[in-house]
Design a protein around this motif. Structure first.
Motif, short mmCIF file in Angstrom:
data_model
loop_
_atom_site.label_atom_id
_atom_site.label_comp_id
_atom_site.label_asym_id
_atom_site.label_seq_id
_atom_site.Cartn_x
_atom_site.Cartn_y
_atom_site.Cartn_z
N ILE A 96 46.87 39.67 63.53
CA ILE A 96 48.30 39.32 63.57
C ILE A 96 49.14 40.48 63.05
CG2 ILE A 96 50.06 37.76 62.63
CD1 ILE A 96 47.85 35.56 62.68
N VAL A 97 48.73 41.08 61.94
CA VAL A 97 49.45 42.22 61.38
C VAL A 97 49.46 43.38 62.38
CG1 VAL A 97 49.34 44.00 59.58
CG2 VAL A 97 49.14 41.61 58.97
N GLY A 98 48.32 43.65 63.02
CA GLY A 98 48.25 44.71 64.02
C GLY A 98 49.17 44.46 65.20
N LEU A 99 49.24 43.21 65.66
CA LEU A 99 50.15 42.87 66.76
C LEU A 99 51.60 43.08 66.38
CD1 LEU A 99 48.68 39.57 68.28
CD2 LEU A 99 48.77 41.82 69.34
N VAL A 100 51.97 42.66 65.18
CA VAL A 100 53.36 42.82 64.73
C VAL A 100 53.69 44.30 64.61
CG1 VAL A 100 54.95 42.40 62.81
CG2 VAL A 100 53.46 40.57 63.61
N ALA A 101 52.78 45.10 64.06
CA ALA A 101 53.03 46.54 63.92
C ALA A 101 53.20 47.20 65.28
CB ALA A 101 51.89 47.20 63.15
N LYS A 102 52.34 46.84 66.25
CA LYS A 102 52.47 47.41 67.59
C LYS A 102 53.76 46.96 68.27
CE LYS A 102 47.81 48.58 68.97
NZ LYS A 102 46.79 48.43 70.00
N PHE A 103 54.20 45.73 67.98
CA PHE A 103 55.45 45.23 68.55
C PHE A 103 56.65 45.98 67.97
CE2 PHE A 103 59.07 42.29 68.32
CZ PHE A 103 59.28 42.07 69.66
N LEU A 104 56.62 46.26 66.66
CA LEU A 104 57.74 46.93 66.00
C LEU A 104 57.79 48.43 66.30
CD1 LEU A 104 57.69 45.15 62.53
CD2 LEU A 104 59.30 44.81 64.41
N MET A 105 56.66 49.00 66.71
CA MET A 105 56.61 50.42 67.07
C MET A 105 56.21 50.54 68.53
SD MET A 105 54.92 52.29 63.79
CE MET A 105 55.13 53.89 64.54
N PRO A 106 57.15 50.31 69.44
CA PRO A 106 56.79 50.34 70.85
C PRO A 106 56.34 51.73 71.28
CG PRO A 106 59.15 50.19 70.60
CD PRO A 106 58.56 50.08 69.23
N GLY A 107 55.52 51.74 72.26
CA GLY A 107 55.00 52.99 72.80
C GLY A 107 53.67 52.69 73.45
N LYS A 108 53.12 53.70 74.07
CA LYS A 108 51.86 53.52 74.78
C LYS A 108 50.71 53.71 73.80
CE LYS A 108 49.58 54.62 79.02
NZ LYS A 108 49.65 55.32 80.28
#
Length: 81
Positions: free
Chosen positions: A12-24
């Motif tokens: 869940i933390v990893g998903l939120v971090a990837k959502f907040l830092m968009p990019g490939k």
């Protein structure tokens, strides 16, 4: 049961971090989970250094996400090289 809970929260933390830092980003479920778990460790370390947490106390959700964002940023910087 503690390990399973850690993996779920890490994901869940990893998903939120990837959502907040968009990019490939490359990586799926496993790498996202590892990112979240390492982020929680980084968040705990930084929070302890700043006096937010006592020794032996784990990071909260927000500190874990911030730690995961730091790890994600560093991973992106290393991937560019």
């Amino acid at each position: 049961m503690h390990i399973i809970w850690t993996i779920i929260i890490g994901f869940i933390v990893g998903l939120v971090a990837k959502f907040l830092m968009p990019g490939k980003d490359r990586g799926g479920f496993i790498l996202t989970t590892i990112l979240g778990i390492i982020g929680a460790v980084v968040g705990t370390y930084v929070g302890s250094a700043l006096g937010w947490y006592q020794e032996g106390e784990g990071a909260g959700f927000i500190a874990s996400v911030l730690g995961a964002m730091i790890v994600l940023f560093l991973a992106r910087m290393l991937a560019k090289r």
